[in-house]
Motif scaffolding. Structure first.
Motif, PDB file in Angstrom:
ATOM      1  N   THR A 113       0.839  -1.205   0.000  1.00 41.04           N
ATOM      2  CA  THR A 113       0.000   0.000   0.000  1.00 41.04           C
ATOM      3  C   THR A 113       0.873   1.253   0.000  1.00 41.04           C
ATOM      4  N   ALA A 114       1.959   1.219   0.763  1.00 39.82           N
ATOM      5  CA  ALA A 114       2.866   2.364   0.830  1.00 39.82           C
ATOM      6  C   ALA A 114       3.493   2.629  -0.538  1.00 39.82           C
ATOM      7  N   ARG A 115       3.942   1.570  -1.208  1.00 43.19           N
ATOM      8  CA  ARG A 115       4.517   1.733  -2.549  1.00 43.19           C
ATOM      9  C   ARG A 115       3.505   2.312  -3.522  1.00 43.19           C
ATOM     10  N   ALA A 116       2.289   1.765  -3.494  1.00 50.55           N
ATOM     11  CA  ALA A 116       1.239   2.236  -4.405  1.00 50.55           C
ATOM     12  C   ALA A 116       0.898   3.698  -4.134  1.00 50.55           C
ATOM     13  N   ALA A 117       0.790   4.052  -2.856  1.00 50.28           N
ATOM     14  CA  ALA A 117       0.472   5.436  -2.493  1.00 50.28           C
ATOM     15  C   ALA A 117       1.607   6.376  -2.903  1.00 50.28           C
ATOM     16  N   LEU A 118       2.830   5.911  -2.766  1.00 48.68           N
ATOM     17  CA  LEU A 118       3.982   6.730  -3.166  1.00 48.68           C
ATOM     18  C   LEU A 118       3.971   6.990  -4.667  1.00 48.68           C
ATOM     19  N   GLN A 119       3.632   5.965  -5.455  1.00 51.81           N
ATOM     20  CA  GLN A 119       3.591   6.121  -6.909  1.00 51.81           C
ATOM     21  C   GLN A 119       2.484   7.075  -7.341  1.00 51.81           C
ATOM     22  N   VAL A 120       1.450   7.218  -6.526  1.00 47.12           N
ATOM     23  CA  VAL A 120       0.380   8.177  -6.823  1.00 47.12           C
ATOM     24  C   VAL A 120       0.797   9.580  -6.398  1.00 47.12           C
ATOM     25  N   THR A 121       1.508   9.677  -5.287  1.00 43.70           N
ATOM     26  CA  THR A 121       1.867  10.971  -4.702  1.00 43.70           C
ATOM     27  C   THR A 121       2.938  11.706  -5.499  1.00 43.70           C
ATOM     28  N   ILE A 122       3.939  11.004  -5.970  1.00 41.86           N
ATOM     29  CA  ILE A 122       5.075  11.648  -6.647  1.00 41.86           C
ATOM     30  C   ILE A 122       4.651  12.499  -7.846  1.00 41.86           C
ATOM     31  N   PRO A 123       3.774  12.023  -8.734  1.00 43.78           N
ATOM     32  CA  PRO A 123       3.362  12.885  -9.847  1.00 43.78           C
ATOM     33  C   PRO A 123       2.621  14.154  -9.413  1.00 43.78           C
ATOM     34  N   PHE A 124       1.840  14.088  -8.340  1.00 45.04           N
ATOM     35  CA  PHE A 124       1.160  15.284  -7.845  1.00 45.04           C
ATOM     36  C   PHE A 124       2.175  16.317  -7.380  1.00 45.04           C
ATOM     37  N   ILE A 125       3.191  15.862  -6.663  1.00 43.41           N
ATOM     38  CA  ILE A 125       4.222  16.768  -6.167  1.00 43.41           C
ATOM     39  C   ILE A 125       5.010  17.355  -7.337  1.00 43.41           C
ATOM     40  N   ALA A 126       5.357  16.518  -8.307  1.00 46.85           N
ATOM     41  CA  ALA A 126       6.123  16.984  -9.466  1.00 46.85           C
ATOM     42  C   ALA A 126       5.338  18.022 -10.274  1.00 46.85           C
ATOM     43  N   LYS A 127       4.062  17.774 -10.447  1.00 44.91           N
ATOM     44  CA  LYS A 127       3.237  18.717 -11.215  1.00 44.91           C
ATOM     45  C   LYS A 127       3.111  20.045 -10.478  1.00 44.91           C
ATOM     46  N   ALA A 128       2.944  19.996  -9.165  1.00 39.09           N
ATOM     47  CA  ALA A 128       2.849  21.228  -8.378  1.00 39.09           C
ATOM     48  C   ALA A 128       4.141  22.034  -8.492  1.00 39.09           C
ATOM     49  N   ALA A 129       5.268  21.347  -8.509  1.00 36.14           N
ATOM     50  CA  ALA A 129       6.556  22.032  -8.650  1.00 36.14           C
ATOM     51  C   ALA A 129       6.684  22.645 -10.032  1.00 36.14           C
ATOM     52  N   SER A 130       6.248  21.928 -11.057  1.00 33.61           N
ATOM     53  CA  SER A 130       6.376  22.445 -12.418  1.00 33.61           C
ATOM     54  C   SER A 130       5.458  23.647 -12.655  1.00 33.61           C
ATOM     55  N   LYS A 131       4.343  23.708 -11.919  1.00 33.74           N
ATOM     56  CA  LYS A 131       3.399  24.818 -12.056  1.00 33.74           C
ATOM     57  C   LYS A 131       3.755  25.999 -11.147  1.00 33.74           C
TER      58      LYS A 131
END
Length: 93
Positions: A47-65
């Motif tokens: 569950t931790a791995r799956a949640a991490l794979q979902v979280t990383i793109p959100f953080i990356a997109k927020a940084a790019s914006k």
């Protein structure tokens, strides 16, 4: 009597929309990050791995914006990844 320019009204409207968009993004990042932390605390590696794979793109997109500073985003990703990796190391031994 104060003069209110059209451009001032438009700028206020834009700021409101942008603030709401930024708040939604930051709230989503916090929510997803908490899912990773809770899974790690529970000792649930998958569950931790799956949640991490979902979280990383959100953080990356927020940084790019520009919602998050790039170093803040990097730090968040690093800390979450480290937590998952430590859990993985514990469960493998």
């Amino acid at each position: 009597m104060a003069v209110v320019h059209k451009s001032t009204i438009k700028r206020a409207r834009q700021n409101l929309i942008r603030r709401q968009r930024n708040q939604r993004a930051i709230s989503r990042i916090r929510t997803e990050s908490k899912k990773v932390v809770k899974a790690v605390e529970a000792g649930d590696l998958e569950t931790a791995r799956a949640a991490l794979q979902v979280t990383i793109p959100f953080i990356a997109k927020a940084a790019s914006k520009g919602i998050l500073h790039r170093r803040t985003a990097s730090r968040k990703v690093s800390r979450l990844t480290k937590m998952v990796n430590l859990l993985e190391a514990k469960s493998s031994t």
